[in-house]
Design an enzyme around this catalytic site. Structure first.
Site: not given
Ligand code: NAD
Length: 474
Positions: A170, A245, A279, A379
């Site tokens: 997803k 992550e 990130c 962040e």
């Molecule tokens: P997000 O958490 O909003 O969404 C990420 C994914 O999770 C999406 O596919 C979203 O639909 C899904 N999601 C959201 N809520 C969920 C839930 N309750 N249950 C299951 N799935 C859910 O994050 P984003 O805005 O897409 O990305 C930005 C964030 O990602 C930042 O905090 C960034 O630091 C982090 N990030 C971390 C890494 C790493 O490797 N550590 C890499 C890239 C981004």
């Protein structure tokens, strides 16, 4: 796009269970450019059943067969790479100069590294009177974010395929189109039906259904700490392994012996990477107190040197942030920085001059940022750099570690003895020394609230494996 309103399940493009759809908005123009199908728990269930049916055969496939599959994926990816880069640029505003280079390279170097690791990986080892087998964990749920879209997907599908797992992906609902191209590549490469499945949709619907599903053995998640907490809770009832992550607030320590002209320029570029949405970006720049003014001037100049504009223009260095929510949040945090007394030396609130549409944020630098300020702690996920002065190396370590996160840290300087010592003191999953090239064999992941587990390279394989001890085996 032909498959935008379909899902890829059991080796076929299928109609979703419901007719829910969502529009995609180009962050550079604020215009709708595509409509995608949004999935439900029913779609997830279908995909999980297909993955479960495919697991017995795929888990027993030979290493040679899986290498062959990865090589076919690699070849088709190369044919479609320009289209993938352009799609990502349209979906999330990544400058084309990055999507056609760093992003594609990421996918390619990780594929090459995965093939190389797989060739030599020991799926069985002797230990005393025991043979330890490393077996694919089963059906895995892969949930990915929008900021490094196809790149994050590659770091999950590669170890899943290499270890013989079957999967349900997803991707972010904000960047589903590059994932659809990937599904087309998997199909053309002849990935057996059910091994790879794609369901698009909301996190709280499709992501939640994946996290809770009793027939998914492991979830590999990249995204915010907020969603990571929710996924871990939802997965707890079925004792799933959750590899997460998450977010970060990484420090970038500039040592006194660094060449400040180049060090500060590259620190600003690092913070503003992917339009300030990486990130592991060094969003907290730490400089010796005696060099604060010099660093501040250099950072402001480097921020102001950015070229803002259409991400499709090769000259653009800084595109928009992802969406209206993200724009509003970044604006609010910049205002909070001002209100709490940080010294604004570049950028600020409001749209950049001359830009009429799009979620563009002014490249922003704050100096004299004090521990405890909101912009020091949270962040931001936008092009906003905070500069904090340190007194000595112990103070630099204390400030760097003064965060609930622990994804990365960056150090720039000349004395390698000092750098090695410092790197051991930092509570972070990665320490990047002197802006190195990416190493696809290095494990990647975070301490503390930046996550659990490691992706990439050989360490990434182990997350997708169960350990079986056959005791008394000789
Ligand atoms: P997000 O958490 O909003 O969404 C990420 C994914 O999770 C999406 O596919 C979203 O639909 C899904 N999601 C959201 N809520 C969920 C839930 N309750 N249950 C299951 N799935 C859910 O994050 P984003 O805005 O897409 O990305 C930005 C964030 O990602 C930042 O905090 C960034 O630091 C982090 N990030 C971390 C890494 C790493 O490797 N550590 C890499 C890239 C981004």
């Amino acid at each position: 796009m032909e498959h935008a309103t379909k899902f890829y399940i059991d080796g076929k493009w299928v109609e979703p269970a419901s007719n829910a759809t969502a529009h995609l908005i180009n962050p550079a123009t604020e215009e709708v450019f595509a409509t995608i199908a949004m999935g439900s728990a029913e779609d997830v269930d279908k995909a999980v059943k297909a993955a479960r049916r495919a697991f017995p055969a795929f888990s027993k496939s030979s290493v040679e067969e899986r290498i062959h599959l990865l090589q076919k994926i690699e070849a088709i990816f190369l044919r479609r790479e320009r289209e993938i880069a352009e799609t990502v640029t349209q979906e999330m505003g990544m400058p084309i100069s990055l999507s056609t280079t760093g992003l594609l390279d990421w996918c390619k170097v990780h594929t090459a590294a995965t093939i190389e690791i797989l060739k030599n990986f020991q799926f069985a080892e002797k230990l005393g009177t025991t043979t330890v087998y490393k077996e694919p964990i089963g059906v895995v749920g892969l949930i990915t974010p929008w900021n490094w879209p196809i790149g994050q997907i590659f770091t999950k599908i590669l170890p899943a395929l290499a270890t013989g797992c079957t999967m349900v992906l997803k991707p972010s609902q904000l960047t589903p189109l590059d994932a659809i191209i990937l599904a087309e590549i998997m199909d053309e490469a002849g990935v057996p039906a059910g091994v790879f499945n794609l369901v698009n949709g909301e996190g709280r619907v499709v992501g939640e259904a994946i996290s809770q599903h009793p027939d998914i053995d492991m979830v590999s998640f990249t995204g915010s700490t907020r969603a990571g907490i929710q996924i871990s809770k939802s997965a707890a009832d079925t004792i799933k392994r959750v590899v997460s992550e998450l977010g970060g607030k990484s420090a970038n320590i500039i040592l006194d012996d660094a060449d400040f002209d180049t060090a500060i320029e590259s620190a600003v570029a690092n913070c503003f990477f992917i339009n300030g949405q990486a990130c592991d970006a060094g969003t907290r720049l730490l400089v010796p107190r005696t060099r604060l003014e010099e660093a501040t001037k250099l950072a402001a100049a480097a921020a102001n040197a950015n070229v803002l504009g259409s991400p499709a223009d090769p000259k653009t260095t800084l595109g928009p942030v992802m969406n209206a929510n993200q724009f509003a949040r970044v604006q609010e945090l910049i205002q909070t920085g001002i209100d709490e007394g940080a010294r604004l030396v570049a950028g600020g609130t409001g749209r950049p001059e001359g830009i009429e549409a799009g979620y563009y944020v002014k490249p922003t630098v704050f100096s004299d940022v004090k521990p405890g300020m909101t912009i020091y702690r949270e962040e931001i996920f936008g092009p906003v750099l905070s500069i904090t002065a340190y007194e000595d190396l112990d103070d630099a370590v204390r400030i760097a570690n003064d965060t609930v996160y622990g994804l990365a840290a960056h150090i720039t300087g000349k004395n390698m003895d000092t750098i090695r010592k410092l790197s051991r003191e930092l509570r972070a999953g990665s320490v990047f020394v002197n802006s190195p090239d990416w190493d696809p064999k290095a494990p990647f992941g975070g301490y503390r609230e930046s996550g659990n587990g490691r992706e990439c390279g050989e360490y990434g394989f182990t997350e997708f494996l169960e350990i079986k001890a056959v005791v008394g085996h000789g």
